[in-house]
Write an enzyme that holds these catalytic residues in place. Structure first.
Site, PDB file in Angstrom:
ATOM      1  N   ARG A 145     -45.902  56.187 -21.884  1.00  8.06           N
ATOM      2  CA  ARG A 145     -46.682  56.102 -20.645  1.00  8.06           C
ATOM      3  C   ARG A 145     -47.996  56.857 -20.760  1.00  8.06           C
ATOM      4  O   ARG A 145     -48.676  57.084 -19.755  1.00  8.06           O
ATOM      5  CB  ARG A 145     -45.873  56.661 -19.470  1.00  8.06           C
ATOM      6  CG  ARG A 145     -44.840  55.685 -18.919  1.00  8.06           C
ATOM      7  CD  ARG A 145     -44.340  56.092 -17.542  1.00  8.06           C
ATOM      8  NE  ARG A 145     -43.901  57.457 -17.495  1.00  8.06           N
ATOM      9  CZ  ARG A 145     -44.470  58.414 -16.765  1.00  8.06           C
ATOM     10  NH1 ARG A 145     -45.507  58.136 -16.003  1.00  8.06           N
ATOM     11  NH2 ARG A 145     -44.006  59.647 -16.790  1.00  8.06           N
ATOM     12  N   LYS A 146     -48.384  57.248 -21.968  1.00  6.27           N
ATOM     13  CA  LYS A 146     -49.666  57.928 -22.174  1.00  6.27           C
ATOM     14  C   LYS A 146     -50.769  56.881 -22.236  1.00  6.27           C
ATOM     15  O   LYS A 146     -51.322  56.563 -23.291  1.00  6.27           O
ATOM     16  CB  LYS A 146     -49.613  58.768 -23.448  1.00  6.27           C
ATOM     17  CG  LYS A 146     -48.621  59.925 -23.349  1.00  6.27           C
ATOM     18  CD  LYS A 146     -48.537  60.707 -24.640  1.00  6.27           C
ATOM     19  CE  LYS A 146     -47.528  61.840 -24.506  1.00  6.27           C
ATOM     20  NZ  LYS A 146     -47.356  62.595 -25.779  1.00  6.27           N
ATOM     21  N   THR A 147     -51.080  56.349 -21.064  1.00  2.22           N
ATOM     22  CA  THR A 147     -52.054  55.274 -20.944  1.00  2.22           C
ATOM     23  C   THR A 147     -53.219  55.729 -20.068  1.00  2.22           C
ATOM     24  O   THR A 147     -53.150  56.755 -19.389  1.00  2.22           O
ATOM     25  CB  THR A 147     -51.409  54.027 -20.329  1.00  2.22           C
ATOM     26  OG1 THR A 147     -50.774  54.381 -19.094  1.00  2.22           O
ATOM     27  CG2 THR A 147     -50.361  53.435 -21.264  1.00  2.22           C
ATOM     28  N   THR A 281     -51.826  54.162 -27.764  1.00  2.03           N
ATOM     29  CA  THR A 281     -52.675  53.935 -26.600  1.00  2.03           C
ATOM     30  C   THR A 281     -53.734  55.034 -26.466  1.00  2.03           C
ATOM     31  O   THR A 281     -54.930  54.736 -26.391  1.00  2.03           O
ATOM     32  CB  THR A 281     -51.841  53.856 -25.310  1.00  2.03           C
ATOM     33  OG1 THR A 281     -50.919  54.958 -25.267  1.00  2.03           O
ATOM     34  CG2 THR A 281     -51.059  52.555 -25.255  1.00  2.03           C
TER      35      THR A 281
END
Length: 301
Positions: A145-147, A281
Site C-alpha cells: 500500500r506504499k502508493t 511503487t
C-alpha cells in the site's frame, strides 16, 4: 453426453476498472491542474488539431484506460498504436490524439504524468517477476500500500500490467495485524490474531506481520491465513518460513521489508509463497513520454 468446454479468452485488464471511478479520477486530476480559467487556451482556441504521444525512455506501456478517461473529459479522442503491456523504446509513437487544440493542451500534463507513473510501475513489476521466474521460483511478486495518494489505482493497475500481484487495495481488503496494532492493543500475537478473526468475519483473510520465527508460529497456531515475515535477514527468514510450513503447511508465507530488485534473489525460496515489494511503487523509475502537436494539421479540413 460429454461436451467440449468453451475456450475462454480472458478480457483485458481494463475490464477491472469501473467507468464511473475512471471518470471521477479524471475529473479530480483535471480540476487539480486547472481549477479555473486557462488564459493560455486563448492562444490556440478550439480549432481541431492532431497530436502524438511519443515515448522518450524504454519500458512497458501502461495506463491507457486512465488516459482515455482524461481525454474523454476534455472532448478529445485517443487512438493507441500499441497494446497495453508492450515494450516501447524512445521515439515510438504510442498514440494519436485528436480534438480542440486548447483541450488537448489542457489534458496533456495529466495524461503524461499518469502514463509515466503507471508505465514505470509496470516496468519495475515486470523486471521483478522476471527475476523470480529466472530462478525457477513459482511464488508471487506483489506490491504494497506504499502508493502515491490519489494515484493508488493507477499504480495498482500498473503492477497487474507488469505481471505482479497488487496486494490489498485498501485497509479493508485483508485484516492485517501489524506491530503497531500489537503495541496499541497491548496484547500478544495469538490474542491479536483471534481479535482480527472476529473483526474481519468469515469472508476476510487474516495476515499477521511477524518479526521472528516464534511470533510467526504463534500467529499461524492461532489461525492467521498469511504470515508476513518482515525485515528479516535472508537466512533467518528462510529458517522461519521452513518452520511455519513444517507445522502449518497451508499457511501462506510472505516475505517483505525493504526488498529491492537486486536483493530479491536472496528472499525467494521453496517455503516462501510471496514477496511484497514497496519499491515497485514508491521507487519505480517513471517512463518518460511527450506530447507533440502535429504542425499545420487542421483535423477535418
Amino acid at each position: 453426453p460429454q461436451t467440449t468446454p468453451t475456450p475462454f479468452s480472458p478480457p483485458p485488464l481494463s475490464a477491472l476498472l469501473p467507468p464511473s471511478h475512471l471518470r471521477t479520477l479524471a475529473r479530480r486530476w483535471l480540476h487539480e491542474d486547472c481549477p479555473g480559467p486557462d488564459p493560455a487556451a486563448l492562444l490556440v482556441g478550439l480549432t481541431p488539431r492532431r497530436a502524438h504521444i511519443v515515448c522518450k525512455s524504454p519500458g512497458l506501456l501502461a495506463g491507457l484506460p486512465f488516459a482515455d478517461a482524461v481525454w474523454a473529459e476534455v472532448s478529445c479522442v485517443s487512438t493507441w498504436k500499441l497494446p497495453e503491456g508492450d515494450h516501447v523504446t524512445p521515439g515510438t509513437v504510442v498514440a494519436e490524439v485528436t480534438g480542440p487544440a486548447a483541450r488537448i493542451l489542457q489534458g496533456e500534463r495529466v495524461v503524461l504524468e499518469l502514463l509515466s507513473r503507471c508505465s514505470g510501475t509496470a516496468t519495475a513489476a515486470a523486471r521483478a517477476v522476471g527475476v523470480g521466474r529466472g530462478l525457477g521460483w513459482k511464488g508471487a511478486v506483489g506490491g504494497t500500500r506504499k502508493t502515491t495518494p490519489g494515484f493508488r489505482l493507477v499504480e495498482k493497475y500498473g503492477l497487474r500490467v507488469g505481471g505482479a500481484d497488487p496486494h490489498r487495495y485498501d485497509l479493508g481488503g485483508t485484516v492485517m495485524v501489524k506491530d503497531t496494532h500489537r503495541d496499541a492493543a497491548g496484547i500478544g500475537m495469538g490474542q491479536l490474531v483471534l481479535r482480527a478473526r472476529r473483526a474481519g468475519g468469515w469472508s476476510r483473510r487474516v495476515e499477521a506481520e511477524c518479526g521472528s520465527a516464534a511470533e510467526a508460529l504463534q500467529a499461524a497456531l492461532f489461525g492467521a491465513d498469511i504470515v508476513l515475515l518482515d525485515n528479516m535477514e535472508p537466512q533467518e527468514l528462510h529458517a522461519a518460513a521452513a518452520a511455519v510450513k513444517a507445522q502449518h503447511p497451508t499457511v501462506t508465507v510472505e516475505a517483505s521489508g525493504g526488498i529491492t530488485e537486486e536483493a530479491l534473489p536472496l528472499y525467494v525460496g521453496p517455503n516462501v509463497d510471496a514477496v511484497s515489494m514497496g519499491s515497485l511503487t514508491h521507487s519505480a523509475r517513471p517512463i518518460d513520454f511527450a506530447l507533440r502537436v502535429v504542425p499545420g494539421d487542421d483535423v477535418g479540413q
